[in-house]
Design a protein around this motif. Structure first.
Motif, PDB file in Angstrom:
ATOM      1  N   ASP A  51     -65.427 -66.393  -8.604  1.00 53.60           N
ATOM      2  CA  ASP A  51     -64.853 -65.893  -9.852  1.00 53.60           C
ATOM      3  C   ASP A  51     -64.443 -64.429  -9.663  1.00 53.60           C
ATOM      4  O   ASP A  51     -64.868 -63.758  -8.729  1.00 53.60           O
ATOM      5  N   HIS A  52     -63.612 -63.930 -10.600  1.00 48.71           N
ATOM      6  CA  HIS A  52     -63.168 -62.533 -10.617  1.00 48.71           C
ATOM      7  C   HIS A  52     -62.403 -62.183  -9.335  1.00 48.71           C
ATOM      8  O   HIS A  52     -62.811 -61.323  -8.554  1.00 48.71           O
ATOM      9  N   TYR A  53     -61.269 -62.869  -9.148  1.00 53.92           N
ATOM     10  CA  TYR A  53     -60.443 -62.599  -7.967  1.00 53.92           C
ATOM     11  C   TYR A  53     -59.621 -61.336  -8.169  1.00 53.92           C
ATOM     12  O   TYR A  53     -58.995 -61.127  -9.206  1.00 53.92           O
ATOM     13  N   VAL A  54     -59.609 -60.481  -7.143  1.00 50.67           N
ATOM     14  CA  VAL A  54     -58.766 -59.284  -7.145  1.00 50.67           C
ATOM     15  C   VAL A  54     -58.085 -59.169  -5.787  1.00 50.67           C
ATOM     16  O   VAL A  54     -58.574 -59.699  -4.780  1.00 50.67           O
ATOM     17  N   ARG A  55     -56.954 -58.492  -5.789  1.00 46.14           N
ATOM     18  CA  ARG A  55     -56.344 -58.075  -4.536  1.00 46.14           C
ATOM     19  C   ARG A  55     -56.976 -56.738  -4.141  1.00 46.14           C
ATOM     20  O   ARG A  55     -57.112 -55.842  -4.975  1.00 46.14           O
ATOM     21  N   LEU A  56     -57.337 -56.646  -2.884  1.00 45.15           N
ATOM     22  CA  LEU A  56     -58.046 -55.463  -2.401  1.00 45.15           C
ATOM     23  C   LEU A  56     -57.043 -54.376  -2.032  1.00 45.15           C
ATOM     24  O   LEU A  56     -56.196 -54.566  -1.154  1.00 45.15           O
ATOM     25  N   ARG A  57     -57.142 -53.241  -2.725  1.00 43.05           N
ATOM     26  CA  ARG A  57     -56.322 -52.099  -2.338  1.00 43.05           C
ATOM     27  C   ARG A  57     -57.097 -51.295  -1.300  1.00 43.05           C
ATOM     28  O   ARG A  57     -58.143 -50.717  -1.590  1.00 43.05           O
ATOM     29  N   ARG A 102     -56.387 -60.235   2.035  1.00 42.98           N
ATOM     30  CA  ARG A 102     -55.737 -59.429   1.004  1.00 42.98           C
ATOM     31  C   ARG A 102     -56.565 -59.317  -0.273  1.00 42.98           C
ATOM     32  O   ARG A 102     -56.307 -58.421  -1.069  1.00 42.98           O
ATOM     33  N   GLY A 103     -57.469 -60.219  -0.491  1.00 43.72           N
ATOM     34  CA  GLY A 103     -58.209 -60.208  -1.742  1.00 43.72           C
ATOM     35  C   GLY A 103     -59.596 -60.766  -1.570  1.00 43.72           C
ATOM     36  O   GLY A 103     -59.996 -61.181  -0.476  1.00 43.72           O
ATOM     37  N   ASN A 149     -51.791 -45.665   0.432  1.00 37.23           N
ATOM     38  CA  ASN A 149     -53.153 -45.210   0.668  1.00 37.23           C
ATOM     39  C   ASN A 149     -53.641 -44.311  -0.464  1.00 37.23           C
ATOM     40  O   ASN A 149     -52.859 -43.803  -1.260  1.00 37.23           O
ATOM     41  N   TYR A 150     -54.923 -44.126  -0.515  1.00 35.98           N
ATOM     42  CA  TYR A 150     -55.523 -43.169  -1.449  1.00 35.98           C
ATOM     43  C   TYR A 150     -56.740 -42.550  -0.759  1.00 35.98           C
ATOM     44  O   TYR A 150     -57.204 -43.041   0.281  1.00 35.98           O
ATOM     45  N   GLU A 151     -57.259 -41.491  -1.306  1.00 38.26           N
ATOM     46  CA  GLU A 151     -58.404 -40.813  -0.695  1.00 38.26           C
ATOM     47  C   GLU A 151     -59.658 -41.659  -0.889  1.00 38.26           C
ATOM     48  O   GLU A 151     -60.074 -41.941  -2.011  1.00 38.26           O
ATOM     49  N   ALA A 152     -60.250 -42.062   0.221  1.00 35.91           N
ATOM     50  CA  ALA A 152     -61.440 -42.911   0.167  1.00 35.91           C
ATOM     51  C   ALA A 152     -62.590 -42.173  -0.505  1.00 35.91           C
ATOM     52  O   ALA A 152     -62.697 -40.939  -0.438  1.00 35.91           O
ATOM     53  N   ASP A 153     -63.474 -42.930  -1.168  1.00 38.54           N
ATOM     54  CA  ASP A 153     -64.623 -42.317  -1.827  1.00 38.54           C
ATOM     55  C   ASP A 153     -65.486 -41.601  -0.783  1.00 38.54           C
ATOM     56  O   ASP A 153     -65.903 -42.209   0.215  1.00 38.54           O
ATOM     57  N   PRO A 154     -65.762 -40.318  -0.977  1.00 32.87           N
ATOM     58  CA  PRO A 154     -66.474 -39.538   0.052  1.00 32.87           C
ATOM     59  C   PRO A 154     -67.934 -39.920   0.230  1.00 32.87           C
ATOM     60  O   PRO A 154     -68.575 -39.479   1.197  1.00 32.87           O
ATOM     61  N   LEU A 182     -64.980 -48.045  -7.086  1.00 27.23           N
ATOM     62  CA  LEU A 182     -65.370 -46.708  -7.551  1.00 27.23           C
ATOM     63  C   LEU A 182     -64.172 -45.928  -8.067  1.00 27.23           C
ATOM     64  O   LEU A 182     -64.288 -45.128  -9.003  1.00 27.23           O
ATOM     65  N   ALA A 183     -63.005 -46.157  -7.463  1.00 22.82           N
ATOM     66  CA  ALA A 183     -61.793 -45.446  -7.872  1.00 22.82           C
ATOM     67  C   ALA A 183     -60.973 -46.214  -8.899  1.00 22.82           C
ATOM     68  O   ALA A 183     -59.906 -45.738  -9.313  1.00 22.82           O
ATOM     69  N   HIS A 184     -61.433 -47.398  -9.308  1.00 23.16           N
ATOM     70  CA  HIS A 184     -60.716 -48.249 -10.276  1.00 23.16           C
ATOM     71  C   HIS A 184     -59.311 -48.590  -9.778  1.00 23.16           C
ATOM     72  O   HIS A 184     -58.331 -48.493 -10.507  1.00 23.16           O
ATOM     73  N   HIS A 185     -59.230 -48.995  -8.521  1.00 30.06           N
ATOM     74  CA  HIS A 185     -57.939 -49.318  -7.907  1.00 30.06           C
ATOM     75  C   HIS A 185     -57.761 -50.812  -7.638  1.00 30.06           C
ATOM     76  O   HIS A 185     -56.889 -51.184  -6.856  1.00 30.06           O
ATOM     77  N   ALA A 186     -58.568 -51.665  -8.250  1.00 30.03           N
ATOM     78  CA  ALA A 186     -58.419 -53.106  -8.014  1.00 30.03           C
ATOM     79  C   ALA A 186     -57.044 -53.580  -8.480  1.00 30.03           C
ATOM     80  O   ALA A 186     -56.561 -53.185  -9.537  1.00 30.03           O
ATOM     81  N   ILE A 187     -56.421 -54.424  -7.665  1.00 30.25           N
ATOM     82  CA  ILE A 187     -55.104 -54.981  -7.985  1.00 30.25           C
ATOM     83  C   ILE A 187     -55.305 -56.391  -8.527  1.00 30.25           C
ATOM     84  O   ILE A 187     -55.923 -57.231  -7.878  1.00 30.25           O
ATOM     85  N   LEU A 188     -54.766 -56.636  -9.713  1.00 35.85           N
ATOM     86  CA  LEU A 188     -54.898 -57.953 -10.350  1.00 35.85           C
ATOM     87  C   LEU A 188     -53.583 -58.716 -10.268  1.00 35.85           C
ATOM     88  O   LEU A 188     -52.546 -58.208 -10.721  1.00 35.85           O
ATOM     89  N   PRO A 189     -53.580 -59.906  -9.665  1.00 35.79           N
ATOM     90  CA  PRO A 189     -52.378 -60.741  -9.760  1.00 35.79           C
ATOM     91  C   PRO A 189     -52.133 -61.133 -11.219  1.00 35.79           C
ATOM     92  O   PRO A 189     -53.075 -61.265 -11.999  1.00 35.79           O
TER      93      PRO A 189
END
Length: 543
Positions: A213-219, A167-168, A47-52, A287-294
């Motif tokens: 297009d632009h597939y990411v895994r969602l963190r 997941r993505g 987990n991480y702190e969600a954007d307020p 916003l937090a630049h946490h996108a996960i790229l396969p």
């Protein structure tokens, strides 16, 4: 003594084959379900702190009780937007579909459109659906008067994996080309560059298909309930302080039980997530630049092949087998963890783990078979040793007794072998033994024939189902080849090698034990030595 290590070219071939096989298995996604389980374990509590700035205005059970049965008049949504605009909301994603005009009161569409214009920051969803499996997808957009008032339209295409878990997602999608941003991405604001992998099927689709297009895994920021949520009716009736709404990125969406879409995520822990919270997670992640790229497919295949090839190399090294297993099996998972946590990259590890385990099991079975084989082999000549000879002689004696077929036993002695060691050294003596062994082994080549080194310079050959004439024919060939071969001892000097052989042939009865057969063959060998060596003697005597 022979070792388990392969020659360099054999090793190189094995490594290359294992790497290619592992890469192919990774490419075919055979273990996709196991990879997803591994992924879920790695991210479920990451987990991480969600954007307020993100806030969900929920059309929940409380709102339905307060405002009546769904759907509500569009003027109700217009009043909500005015409340949010007056409170200073930064951006509003109205995650509701208005794909048909209000048939009862067309003024309702105008009221909502005017409220959207007054806000100037409202995002509306676009959804792609197909009337049937064969039909071309269509984009479901808000009615024109409402769509034209929106600040931006965005797609709400949620990617659900084959096991039902979200997941993505694709950050861009649209008919013909991927031009609509994802709703959560539009809510986050300007994103440059847009992260994600290109869709591998994108170029093959027709202009009438839904392109992604632009597939990411969602963190995910956390499990369902991570983002703050207020009731739609409370905002509408002014029961929420304006300060709580000021500067917020607001998602207005359905969360009521039995009405809202429910999503299963890696962080769900048996709890469902609403579509509104899913979009909040998309916005927060960007916003937090946490996108996960396969990893790109070539990189994925490369890492799988590399790990398996290193495992294959280790099996042919001097490392203890347990150490190779302890390092090789968890290594792909460890690499996946490091890439994920340190670089936001997803490496699917199961193909590498499975191939490494299969390789280690095959290696272990081969080692067991090899050592069992070696336990019955003479280390110098590679022939069967005395233990194997005695076991086989007992088995073949019993078999010949049951079948009534003749059994021949040869005992072979190298003439004056001690002189080779004394005159030329033990190295030459070993070469003599190996050469004689190779010749015997070449002649005793039937499946049940057994050639063994019985002692220092003594050999034995068991010939099942072989009458005396057949045994004598083999003996004469063996003596002739040995006389012709000789052996190089010093500066091209050739020394003569000769053999003396005793053979005993019998159809065993209950009185013919293996010891009796051996004694009879040994007596025949002794007679051949007395006759001058470089010859043979048979029992019973040849008529």
């Amino acid at each position: 003594m022979r070792t388990l290590r392969l020659r360099w070219h054999q090793q190189l071939l094995l490594v290359a084959l294992m790497g290619a096989l592992a890469g192919w298995i990774s490419h075919t996604n055979v273990f996709w379900q196991q990879d997803e389980v591994a992924y879920d374990h790695l991210v479920s509590n990451w987990n991480y702190e969600a954007d307020p700035s993100l806030l969900i205005v929920a059309i929940d059970d409380h709102s339905l009780q307060q405002l009546g049965q769904w759907p509500w008049p569009r003027s109700t949504h217009a009043r909500l937007l005015d409340r949010l605009q007056q409170a200073g909301a930064e951006r509003i994603a109205l995650d509701l579909l208005f794909i048909e005009p209000d048939r009862k009161d067309r003024e309702q569409d105008t009221l909502l459109a005017d409220a959207i214009k007054r806000s100037g920051n409202v995002l509306l969803p676009v959804l792609a659906v197909a009337p049937s499996d064969e039909a071309v997808p269509e984009e479901l957009m808000p009615v024109p008067v409402i769509a034209s008032a929106a600040a931006l339209l965005a797609h709400t295409d949620i990617e659900i994996e084959g096991d039902g878990v979200a997941r993505g997602l694709y950050l861009k999608a649209g008919i013909g080309s991927a031009y609509w941003p994802a709703l959560g991405m539009a809510l986050a604001g300007h994103v440059d560059p847009v992260p994600g992998l290109p869709s591998p099927q994108d170029m093959a689709l027709s202009p009438y298909q839904w392109h992604r297009d632009h597939y990411v895994r969602l963190r995910y920021a956390g499990p369902p309930g991570t983002f703050p949520q207020v009731s739609y009716s409370d905002v509408l009736e002014g029961r929420i302080a304006p300060g709580l709404l000021h500067g917020r990125r607001v998602i207005v969406g359905m969360t009521a039980s039995g009405v809202a879409p429910r999503l299963l995520t890696p962080t769900s822990h048996e709890r469902w997530m609403s579509g509104s919270e899913y979009q909040a997670n998309v916005a927060s992640m960007l916003l937090a630049h946490h996108a996960i790229l396969p990893l790109m497919p070539p990189a994925q295949i490369f890492f799988v092949a590399l790990l398996v090839m290193l495992c294959a190399l280790a099996t042919n090294s001097s490392l203890p087998p347990w150490l190779v297993a302890v390092v090789a099996i968890p290594a792909p998972v460890l690499l996946s963890f490091i890439l994920l946590r340190a670089f936001n990259l997803w490496f699917a590890p199961v193909a590498a783990v499975a191939c490494s385990i299969a390789l280690l099991l095959a290696w272990g079975l081969w080692r067991i078979r090899y050592w069992r084989h070696q336990a019955n082999r003479d280390p110098l000549t590679g022939l069967a040793n005395r233990m194997r000879f005695e076991e086989t002689l007992q088995l073949e004696t019993d078999a010949a007794r049951r079948s009534g077929r003749p059994l021949s036993l040869l005992l072979v002695d190298v003439d004056y072998f001690k002189s080779y060691n004394d005159t030329y050294g033990h190295y030459v003596g070993d070469r003599v033994l190996r050469q004689v062994a190779d010749t015997i082994d070449d002649l005793a080549r039937r499946p049940r024939d057994l050639a063994a080194r019985f002692g220092g310079d003594e050999f034995a050959v068991i010939l099942p189902d072989t009458p005396q004439a057949g045994a004598v024919q083999l003996i004469e060939t063996l003596l002739a080849r040995t006389r012709q071969q000789g052996i190089t001892v010093d500066k091209g000097q050739l020394a003569q090698v000769s053999l003396t052989i005793g053979v005993y042939t019998v159809v065993p009865t209950a009185q013919n034990t293996p010891a009796h057969l051996f004694e009879a063959a040994d007596a025949a060998l002794y007679r051949a030595k007395e006759a001058g060596r470089d010859t043979y003697s048979a029992d019973p005597p040849i008529a």
